[in-house]
Design an enzyme around this catalytic site. Structure first.
Site, PDB file in Angstrom:
ATOM      1  N   ILE A  73       1.357  13.707  -3.729  1.00 52.35           N
ATOM      2  CA  ILE A  73       1.361  11.918  -3.736  1.00 52.35           C
ATOM      3  C   ILE A  73       2.511  11.548  -4.638  1.00 52.35           C
ATOM      4  CG2 ILE A  73      -0.106   9.971  -4.047  1.00 52.35           C
ATOM      5  CD1 ILE A  73      -2.520  11.870  -3.760  1.00 52.35           C
ATOM      6  N   ASP A 110      11.229  11.700  -9.623  1.00 49.32           N
ATOM      7  CA  ASP A 110      11.731  10.268  -9.229  1.00 49.32           C
ATOM      8  C   ASP A 110      12.385  10.315  -7.966  1.00 49.32           C
ATOM      9  OD1 ASP A 110      13.527   8.341  -8.531  1.00 49.32           O
ATOM     10  OD2 ASP A 110      14.136   8.248 -10.771  1.00 49.32           O
ATOM     11  N   ASN A 133       4.222   7.444  -1.076  1.00 49.76           N
ATOM     12  CA  ASN A 133       3.658   6.293  -1.672  1.00 49.76           C
ATOM     13  C   ASN A 133       4.425   5.400  -2.602  1.00 49.76           C
ATOM     14  OD1 ASN A 133       1.293   4.563  -2.476  1.00 49.76           O
ATOM     15  ND2 ASN A 133       1.905   5.501  -4.644  1.00 49.76           N
ATOM     16  N   TYR A 162      12.787  -6.087   0.500  1.00 44.56           N
ATOM     17  CA  TYR A 162      11.546  -4.886   0.304  1.00 44.56           C
ATOM     18  C   TYR A 162      10.936  -4.916   1.934  1.00 44.56           C
ATOM     19  CZ  TYR A 162       6.330  -3.685   0.054  1.00 44.56           C
ATOM     20  OH  TYR A 162       5.456  -2.779   0.094  1.00 44.56           O
ATOM     21  N   LYS A 174      10.829  -1.621   4.473  1.00 52.99           N
ATOM     22  CA  LYS A 174       9.543  -1.051   4.774  1.00 52.99           C
ATOM     23  C   LYS A 174       9.729  -1.298   6.542  1.00 52.99           C
ATOM     24  CE  LYS A 174       7.074  -0.315   1.299  1.00 52.99           C
ATOM     25  NZ  LYS A 174       6.701   0.860   1.032  1.00 52.99           N
ATOM     26  N   THR A 196      -2.660  -4.517  -7.255  1.00 51.27           N
ATOM     27  CA  THR A 196      -1.827  -3.542  -8.090  1.00 51.27           C
ATOM     28  C   THR A 196      -0.715  -4.518  -8.748  1.00 51.27           C
ATOM     29  OG1 THR A 196      -0.042  -3.101  -6.602  1.00 51.27           O
ATOM     30  CG2 THR A 196      -2.106  -1.893  -6.369  1.00 51.27           C
TER      31      THR A 196
HETATM   32  N1  LIG Z   1      -0.031  -3.471  -3.397  1.00 52.28           N
HETATM   33  C1  LIG Z   1       0.092  -3.978  -2.373  1.00 52.28           C
HETATM   34  O1  LIG Z   1      -0.244  -5.101  -1.629  1.00 52.28           O
HETATM   35  C2  LIG Z   1       1.113  -3.072  -1.116  1.00 52.28           C
HETATM   36  C3  LIG Z   1       1.051  -3.543   0.090  1.00 52.28           C
HETATM   37  C4  LIG Z   1       1.616  -2.875   0.937  1.00 52.28           C
HETATM   38  C5  LIG Z   1       2.247  -1.801   0.801  1.00 52.28           C
HETATM   39  N2  LIG Z   1       2.349  -1.180  -0.703  1.00 52.28           N
HETATM   40  C6  LIG Z   1       3.070   0.095  -0.675  1.00 52.28           C
HETATM   41  O2  LIG Z   1       2.026   0.875  -1.488  1.00 52.28           O
HETATM   42  C7  LIG Z   1       2.857   1.783  -2.159  1.00 52.28           C
HETATM   43  C8  LIG Z   1       2.177   2.028  -3.860  1.00 52.28           C
HETATM   44  O3  LIG Z   1       2.390   0.514  -4.150  1.00 52.28           O
HETATM   45  P1  LIG Z   1       1.460  -0.128  -5.414  1.00 52.28           P
HETATM   46  O4  LIG Z   1       0.971  -1.279  -5.058  1.00 52.28           O
HETATM   47  O5  LIG Z   1       0.406   0.936  -5.833  1.00 52.28           O
HETATM   48  O6  LIG Z   1       2.531  -0.266  -6.413  1.00 52.28           O
HETATM   49  P2  LIG Z   1       2.797  -0.341  -8.041  1.00 52.28           P
HETATM   50  O7  LIG Z   1       1.581  -0.515  -8.705  1.00 52.28           O
HETATM   51  O8  LIG Z   1       3.797  -1.097  -8.397  1.00 52.28           O
HETATM   52  O9  LIG Z   1       3.097   1.248  -8.104  1.00 52.28           O
HETATM   53  C9  LIG Z   1       4.143   1.814  -7.641  1.00 52.28           C
HETATM   54  C10 LIG Z   1       4.495   3.215  -7.888  1.00 52.28           C
HETATM   55  O10 LIG Z   1       5.517   3.764  -7.242  1.00 52.28           O
HETATM   56  C11 LIG Z   1       6.371   4.320  -8.362  1.00 52.28           C
HETATM   57  N3  LIG Z   1       7.816   4.518  -8.306  1.00 52.28           N
HETATM   58  C12 LIG Z   1       8.492   3.224  -8.040  1.00 52.28           C
HETATM   59  N4  LIG Z   1       9.974   3.779  -8.140  1.00 52.28           N
HETATM   60  C13 LIG Z   1       9.609   5.037  -8.050  1.00 52.28           C
HETATM   61  C14 LIG Z   1      10.802   6.099  -7.811  1.00 52.28           C
HETATM   62  N5  LIG Z   1      12.218   5.771  -7.744  1.00 52.28           N
HETATM   63  N6  LIG Z   1      10.422   7.441  -7.829  1.00 52.28           N
HETATM   64  C15 LIG Z   1       9.196   7.796  -7.829  1.00 52.28           C
HETATM   65  N7  LIG Z   1       8.135   6.666  -8.125  1.00 52.28           N
HETATM   66  C16 LIG Z   1       8.459   5.551  -8.010  1.00 52.28           C
HETATM   67  C17 LIG Z   1       5.910   3.649  -9.514  1.00 52.28           C
HETATM   68  O11 LIG Z   1       6.132   4.585 -10.958  1.00 52.28           O
HETATM   69  P3  LIG Z   1       6.634   3.845 -12.233  1.00 52.28           P
HETATM   70  O12 LIG Z   1       5.414   3.682 -12.774  1.00 52.28           O
HETATM   71  O13 LIG Z   1       7.365   4.743 -12.962  1.00 52.28           O
HETATM   72  O14 LIG Z   1       7.321   2.481 -11.986  1.00 52.28           O
HETATM   73  C18 LIG Z   1       4.241   3.502  -9.354  1.00 52.28           C
HETATM   74  O15 LIG Z   1       3.676   4.740  -9.726  1.00 52.28           O
HETATM   75  C19 LIG Z   1       4.269   1.346  -2.119  1.00 52.28           C
HETATM   76  O16 LIG Z   1       5.095   1.928  -1.191  1.00 52.28           O
HETATM   77  C20 LIG Z   1       4.272  -0.025  -1.787  1.00 52.28           C
HETATM   78  O17 LIG Z   1       5.366  -0.668  -1.006  1.00 52.28           O
HETATM   79  C21 LIG Z   1       1.817  -2.074  -1.536  1.00 52.28           C
END
Ligand SMILES: NC(=O)c1ccc[n+]([C@@H]2O[C@H](COP(=O)([O-])OP(=O)(O)OC[C@H]3O[C@@H](n4cnc5c(N)ncnc54)[C@H](OP(=O)(O)O)[C@@H]3O)[C@@H](O)[C@H]2O)c1
Length: 239
Positions: free
Chosen positions: A10, A55, A78, A140, A144, A175
């Site tokens: 993951i 990364d 993810n 964004y 996507k 989140t």
């Molecule tokens: N939350 C929502 O409502 C939502 C809705 C639709 C889709 N999503 C998708 O679900 C996924 C997870 O989102 P989340 O809500 O859990 O976001 P989050 O809490 O902001 O976490 C994002 C994660 O991605 C990591 N990340 C960012 N840039 C990276 C890179 N260059 N290399 C490796 N890791 C990286 C971050 O690491 P760091 O801690 O180092 O920054 C963090 O672990 C994303 O793809 C997001 O687009 C989320």
């Protein structure tokens, strides 16, 4: 695919949905969970968890991560970023594409040989905004949509090689990513559960939360899905 005794990787696993996916994979009996993180610490004492410095924009880190993984059944792409913008310049588009689209692409290509060996699965965390843009986060949304389109092509291209490709159309989840956006949000735990439920049921498009479930039927029976199937038929069969 049943997660019990499987090996799962993951990305972005140190917080948010990624961290919940690690816990849910362990709860379902995964043999090993590789938890990719760009920064921060992983708080998981389970000895089935192997942290990976990863990364998704860094090719040498991706290659080092591949070298550390012996076998892999499920790759969950993810990791992601979301930043408010208004399409006034191209920097925001480039930044979102580099993580949410090209990062997903590079990690997938790198781990594909392991997934081909195991007849494994790729799970790409997309968003409802892949289907229609949310204009307060247009860059964004573009990234996507691109990742969703790539998911569809990979699904067709890898079908003959025993690798399944799943797109997850997440709605709002509670989140850091959408902190300050005042709308109903599902918990990370329920989203992670919905993602693995969809994978275990073999759903190619997974709608893991109440907001996404409300459009699941319309998507699955709609014109865009029909076209995807029609176009997939152009992929030549492998000899
Ligand atoms: N939350 C929502 O409502 C939502 C809705 C639709 C889709 N999503 C998708 O679900 C996924 C997870 O989102 P989340 O809500 O859990 O976001 P989050 O809490 O902001 O976490 C994002 C994660 O991605 C990591 N990340 C960012 N840039 C990276 C890179 N260059 N290399 C490796 N890791 C990286 C971050 O690491 P760091 O801690 O180092 O920054 C963090 O672990 C994303 O793809 C997001 O687009 C989320």
């Amino acid at each position: 695919m049943n997660i019990a005794n499987k090996t799962v990787l993951i990305t972005g696993a140190n917080r948010g949905i990624g961290r919940a996916l690690v816990n849910e994979a362990l709860r379902r009996g995964a043999k090993r969970v590789y938890a990719g993180r760009r920064s921060g610490e992983l708080q998981n004492a389970d000895d089935r968890v192997t942290p990976l410095r990863l990364d998704v924009t860094n090719l040498s880190q991706i290659q080092r991560a591949v070298d550390e993984v012996d076998t892999l059944d499920v790759l969950i792409n993810n990791a992601g970023v979301a930043i408010y913008d208004d399409l006034s310049n191209s920097d925001a588009i480039e930044h979102h594409l580099s993580v949410n689209f090209l990062g997903m692409f590079k990690v997938t290509r790198a781990f594909l040989p392991l997934l081909q060996r195991s007849s494994g699965a790729i799970v790409n965390n997309l968003s409802l905004v892949a289907l229609a843009p949310l204009p307060v986060i247009p860059s964004y949304s573009i990234s996507k949509a691109a990742a969703s389109n790539m998911t569809q092509s990979l699904r067709a291209l890898l079908a003959g090689q025993g690798v399944t490709v799943h797109g997850v159309f997440l709605g709002p989840i509670d989140t850091d990513m959408n902190r300050g956006f005042d709308i109903p949000k599902a918990s990370t735990e329920s989203a992670a559960c919905g993602i693995f439920d969809g994978l275990e049921k073999g759903e190619e498009d997974i709608f893991p939360d109440p907001a996404s479930q409300s459009i699941a039927e319309g998507w699955r029976t709609g014109a865009a899905k029909a076209l995807e199937r029609q176009f997939a038929a152009f992929v030549p069969e492998r000899q």
